[in-house]
Design an enzyme around this catalytic site. Structure first.
Site, PDB file in Angstrom:
ATOM      1  N   HIS A 145     -45.928  23.369  98.827  1.00  0.00           N
ATOM      2  CA  HIS A 145     -46.198  23.239  97.405  1.00  0.00           C
ATOM      3  C   HIS A 145     -46.259  24.602  96.709  1.00  0.00           C
ATOM      4  CE1 HIS A 145     -47.821  20.872  94.050  1.00  0.00           C
ATOM      5  NE2 HIS A 145     -48.596  21.915  93.805  1.00  0.00           N
TER       6      HIS A 145
ATOM      7  N   HIS B  51     -47.008  15.031  90.016  1.00  0.00           N
ATOM      8  CA  HIS B  51     -48.339  14.753  90.556  1.00  0.00           C
ATOM      9  C   HIS B  51     -48.238  13.437  91.332  1.00  0.00           C
ATOM     10  CE1 HIS B  51     -52.703  16.174  89.739  1.00  0.00           C
ATOM     11  NE2 HIS B  51     -52.057  16.975  90.535  1.00  0.00           N
TER      12      HIS B  51
END
Ligand SMILES: Nc1ncnc2c1ncn2[C@@H]1O[C@H](COP(=O)(O)OP(=O)(O)O)[C@@H](O)[C@H]1O
Ligand SMILES: [Mg+2]
Lengths: 733, 80, 222, 80
Positions: free
Chosen positions: A45, A91
């Site tokens: 990430h 998300h």
């Protein structure tokens, strides 16, 4: 002191090799706090370790690009001293676990990325993918995600003006929630994150730190399995009220010249924001955690560094400017604390309760983070042969089915929960090709669209990604805007599997090729990998968010038919490509074949021609042809304007009516003008033909019957409410 | 039988509403007010007469619908 | 006409009100921060839409307790015109300048769309440029706009011609009692309404039927 | 001292949320569920030690802010 075992290393998502590398870089064993910091900084990430090598191939510059990828968001010049700043972010995992809060905090996060650069957010978009409509979790996820996006964005007072929604079983266990924020700033007031200089105060503002979402960044990089639903307490709760105050306070401080650098605390919170600021500024950072505003008692250094509490920012101020800044944050009732100082050591040093609890070279966290050339397999492109279909099916019955099908029906149920008109500059609300938002106080406007067709990308990642860029470019063009630049959100499965890595590489190459050909550079983006559940990956979903500019918003096109008796013109070649079409899937019940190829030269030629007519003020009604094909596009225009159409084809074949050939638009304009336009098109080498005329209250195709608009509209509007009220859904093949 | 279900946020989960309420009370001059947390209460009328059964059924309702057990906890109070 | 717009933490239609007022009245309004104690001497006070205090606890509840609202109440009592839009309407009911309350929308969802309204009372400082029965189209954008009051209050509001706007039959977006979209106080100088007239003043945004509301005020107050 | 304040809608005020919850519970197969009403609970920490004073102060908080007495009623529970 926790002893670091291989077990603990594994729990931190680090491979044994990566751990060895950390020891080398530190010249010693890391302690537990440092291990935590490395684990988030080196996670997929934060580090982009699987994609970094490939992302470098994307075109990221252009005459108007002020800031490309690498900062919180991309920045493009739109003239008159104005700049547009935008980015898209996922998300996905948090939204699957807790749809309302996951989606809400996703919106909050991407807004911070944009206002941290000095922009006032002016528009939000959202690209959503859910599992099969009849999957047990789908309805709960749709309702939570949509409410969460609205709950946050509406409170912020930023209009949510468009997006995408798709349903497909591959997202059953891995929904995608991608949010895009677009903001406006002055070109001479853009804020970056480089913490330059030493001896400057490092300031924390916003909400207090709690134990929220610890290890969220690591979680977003790990494949889902049955027990990840147990990782529940990592859910973060959004507080849009505090974010709104943070936005106003930051913009107020930004009007002064007190800020050297500013960075939002996103995934991996304090750790990644301070490391990134130090890294970009070539400086060191020393933090004293005792000074961090804390919401909970007895937080450890590890917890504070890894907390993902929302609505927080880190700033480096010019020395001596703290009181002025503090006054502004006090006015907005936000926490403000000087928690550290920049140094010239290039080290991140963390103190807590009088002891140094971590001390690491910043480059070890950023530049030295692993970059992988993961093995990849690119499968052969499927053959472009026309799939078999029943040529005798009645056209109008199919049209009715398609217009009310999950991927083509109206998304009104979604967008009516979003405040689309706050800020009083929304010129085109959802329902058209691109949203149009005026630049406040001017006649300029931004056009915004999010696009990708995942089923195309699954069949052929390269062509599919090209198509996503082309469709986005076409949507800007269809309203009359000049496409400026894009942000992307690359959602894929596990990159450690060569076939998935092949999709990633193919996708990035496709985006690169299309963006180069269309002069549509990539200025920001986000990767979300490991979207798999029990080994089942999602369809490759490289979402493209584009921004374009209308120099004069009074010269703009919309999809709605405006006059009966207008001539209908078709721009672009229609070959009847049915491979991977919605028609094939919904009517014939098969997902097969190659996606429609995109001829980028024709795409550009056709688009430039259409845009030219709009800019000259000669054309106000345009729709591009995408999912569902020609007849679906005409029906959408008719429904939007409550005026029907009569079409005459030489040959009303199913493939021509429902094929998804690219680079096409439908134009409606007065008959006298149409004749001239046909001539000009010919001269410009743009393929154009007449389709028929607007009027009446039905869609009629010579030789194929007709269908009343009222009936089409009922089908179009009813599917989504039926899904969400738990009513009976029309059968899906 | 009547029941009252209390649904509150788990410890450590941020409660923006509670925070804002506490703040507002302080501003109104209620200085003695410290931490504030907001929750929900749900009053339910039940035809069930058996306490144990009612309790089991309410627990199932909480797990399934009334509480978002990702972030919330619940208490059940029977009021016969 | 001189005007002021009150700004609370997380008001978010304050700029929209400011833009419309500046453009239509020709004079930019005063923007008044909630912590101030006095509203400048103006003809019109606008309490704008938004999510003051995040809509936490109840919409408008915390804003109603603010310093500035005490002065707004005083000025309203003295006859200054007050217009509360959306969250502003909620603040006015929470401060008891207007009767009733705004509950959660009947279908529990936030609703944002244009609605058709009927002007039910044109004998007011806010609506004299409309005619009774005229249809106007304003956007709504709210989660709690479901007007509630007891029967007696509702009868009284109707009996005294204090219901100024109603949702057109069949277009009630929130379940409001008797389709009520906007009401006046007893002295008729305070109007609260859920729909947004300030977003319906620019032809580019789809409707200009909000302009006569501001022009009515100019006519009456200047 | 800790206090819990319950804020509920007055009888006669319609409660769309309660209704929706009742409906959803019935749909989930909880047939014994009749009328459902939703309210709020607010947990407050107080530095005040005196019960009577705390109660008076909580009452003032309810009247001023915590409840809208046009539509809501409240109960106060002290939990020393
Ligand atoms: N999640 C969403 N939020 C807001 N608007 C949406 C959303 N999904 C789709 N829309 C809107 O619905 C319309 C149709 O969407 P789509 O079929 O994806 O458009 P296109 O084919 O032109 O890209 C667009 O105006 C789009 O902005
Ligand atoms: Mg389109």
């Amino acid at each position: 002191m926790t002893v670091i075992t291989p077990e603990i290393v594994r729990e931190h998502g680090l491979s044994p090799d990566e751990y060895d590398r950390i020891k080398q870089l530190l010249n010693r064993e890391p302690n537990f706090v440092e291990l935590g910091v490395f684990s988030v900084m080196w996670s997929e990430h934060c580090s982009y370790k699987s994609t970094r090598a490939h992302l470098r191939k994307l075109p990221t510059t252009g005459p108007l690009v002020i800031q490309g990828p690498g900062e919180n968001a991309g920045v493009v010049d739109i003239g008159d001293g104005d700049a547009v700043i935008f980015k898209m972010e996922s998300h996905n995992h948090p939204s699957f676990i807790e749809p309302y809060q996951g989606a809400a905090t996703g919106v909050g996060g991407i807004m911070r990325d944009v206002f941290t650069m000095g922009a006032r957010p002016v528009a939000m978009m959202n690209a959503l993918r859910f599992g099969a409509p009849d999957h047990a979790k789908t309805r709960h996820l749709v309702s939570g995600v949509v409410a969460g996006i609205g709950g946050y964005g509406n409170c912020m007072g930023v209009p949510t003006v468009g997006g995408e929604v798709n349903f497909h079983p591959s997202y059953n266990g891995n929904i995608l929630v991608n949010a895009m924020c677009v903001g406006l700033a002055r070109t001479d007031k853009i804020f970056l994150s480089a913490a330059k200089g030493s001896g400057n105060p490092v300031v924390y503002v916003g909400s207090k730190t709690g134990r929220d979402g610890i290890h969220g960044a690591t979680m977003a990089s790990a494949e889902f399995n049955e027990d990840s639903e147990e990782k529940r307490p990592t859910v973060q709760v959004g507080d849009p009220f505090t974010e709104k105050l943070l936005l106003e306070a930051c913009l107020e401080l930004m009007a002064t010249d007190a800020i050297i650098a500013i960075q939002d605390m996103g995934a991996a919170g304090l750790t990644s924001s301070s490391a990134e600021m130090g890294d970009k500024g070539g400086s060191g950072i020393e933090l004293n955690l005792d000074r961090v505003p804390q919401r909970e008692e007895n937080m450890t250094a590890y917890e504070m560094l890894l907390s993902e509490s929302q609505e927080r920012m880190l700033m480096v101020l010019k020395p001596g400017r703290e009181p002025e800044a503090e006054r502004i944050f006090a006015k907005w009732e936000l926490d403000f604390a000087v928690i550290g100082v920049t140094t010239d050591t290039k080290r991140l040093v963390i103190k807590h309760k009088g002891a140094v609890v971590a001390d690491m070279p910043i480059t070890a966290l950023s530049d030295e983070a692993p970059v992988y050339q993961r093995p990849f397999e690119r499968k052969a492109a499927p053959k472009a042969t026309q799939p078999a279909f029943d040529a005798a099916r009645p056209v109008m019955a199919s049209l009715l089915r398609l217009i009310g099908s999950p991927d083509l029906c109206s998304r009104r149920w979604v967008w009516e929960q979003y405040d689309t008109t706050v800020m009083a500059d929304t010129v085109q609300v959802p329902g058209g090709d691109a949203a149009v938002v005026r630049v406040h106080g001017s006649n300029k406007a931004l056009a915004i669209s999010c696009d990708v067709t995942p089923r195309y990308c699954k069949a052929d990642p390269f062509e599919g990604a090209k198509q996503a860029v082309a469709e986005c470019w076409r949507n800007m063009t269809a309203v009359g805007a000049t496409p400026l630049a894009v942000t992307d959100n690359l959602n894929f499965g596990n990159p450690q599997r060569p076939e998935i890595m092949g999709e990633i590489v193919g996708g990035i190459d496709g985006i690169g090729e299309a963006c180069r050909a269309l002069s549509f550079p990539v200025v920001s983006g986000n990767c979300s990998l490991y979207n798999e559940t029990n080994g089942e990956p999602i369809l490759p979903t490289p979402a493209i968010g584009g921004v374009g500019l209308l120099k004069d918003v009074r010269r703009m096109a919309t999809v709605a038919f405006k006059r009966a008796g207008d001539a209908l013109l078709l721009v672009g070649d229609t070959k009847g490509h049915l491979g991977q079409s919605i028609y094939l899937r919904e009517i014939e019940g098969r997902e097969e074949g190659a996606p429609p190829p995109v001829d980028l030269a024709a795409e550009k030629r056709n688009g430039d021609f259409v845009r030219g007519l709009i800019e000259q003020g000669r054309l106000d009604t345009v729709h591009d042809i995408s999912d569902g094909g020609l007849l679906v596009a005409i029906t959408e225009m008719a429904m939007a304007g409550s005026i029907g159409a009569e079409l005459t084809f030489g040959d009303a074949a199913i493939a021509l009516l429902f094929g998804e050939d690219q680079g096409r638009y439908i134009l409606a304009l007065p008959a006298s003008e149409a004749a001239r336009v046909l001539g000009e098109a010919k001269a410009a080498g743009v393929s154009m033909s007449s389709l028929g005329v607007t009027g009446g209250d039905r869609i009629a195709v010579k030789g194929a019957g007709d269908a009343p608009l009222a009936k089409l509209r009922a089908a179009h509007e009813s599917w989504f409410p039926a899904l969400m009220s738990g009513g009976e859904l029309p059968p899906v093949n | 039988m009547k029941a009252r279900v209390f649904v509150t946020l788990k410890n450590g989960v941020l409660d923006p509403q509670g925070k804002a309420i506490g703040h507002a009370l302080n501003n109104l001059g209620f200085d003695a007010v410290g931490n504030v947390r907001q929750g929900k209460l749900i009053d339910i009328e039940l035809t069930e007469q058996d306490e144990a059964k009612a309790h089991a059924s309410l627990k199932a309702m909480c797990e399934k619908l009334l509480a978002n057990t990702v972030i919330e906890k619940y208490e059940i109070e029977l009021r016969p | 006409m001189k005007s002021a717009v009150i700004v609370f933490p997380a008001s978010n239609c304050d700029r929209d009100a400011q833009t419309a007022l500046a453009e239509i009245t020709g004079t930019p309004p005063h923007m008044v921060w909630h912590a101030e104690t006095e509203v400048p001497d103006v003809d019109l006070i606008v309490i704008p839409g938004g999510f003051s205090y995040g809509d936490y606890l109840r919409c408008g509840a915390m804003a109603a307790q603010s310093h500035i609202m005490r002065d707004v109440m005083k000025k309203a009592e003295a006859g200054v015109a007050v217009l509360g839009i959306c969250n502003g309407f909620q603040i006015l009911t929470e401060s008891h300048l207007l009767p009733g309350a705004l509950l959660r929308n009947a279908d529990l969802k936030f609703v944002s769309r244009p609605v058709e309204l009927v002007v039910d009372e044109s004998q007011s400082a806010f609506t004299r440029k409309y005619s009774k029965g005229e249809r106007v189209r304003f956007p709504v954008a709210h989660g709690e706009g479901n007007y509630f009051a007891d029967e007696e209050t509702l009868n009284r509001l109707e009996g005294e011609d204090r219901v100024v706007f109603r949702y057109a039959p069949g277009d009630n977006p929130n379940g409001s009692a008797r389709n009520i979209a906007g009401i006046l106080n007893e002295k008729r100088n305070v109007l609260g309404m859920m729909p947004h007239p300030e977003r319906a003043c620019d032809p580019l945004l789809g409707s200009t039927t909000g302009r006569p509301l501001f022009q009515s005020l100019i006519d009456t107050l200047s």
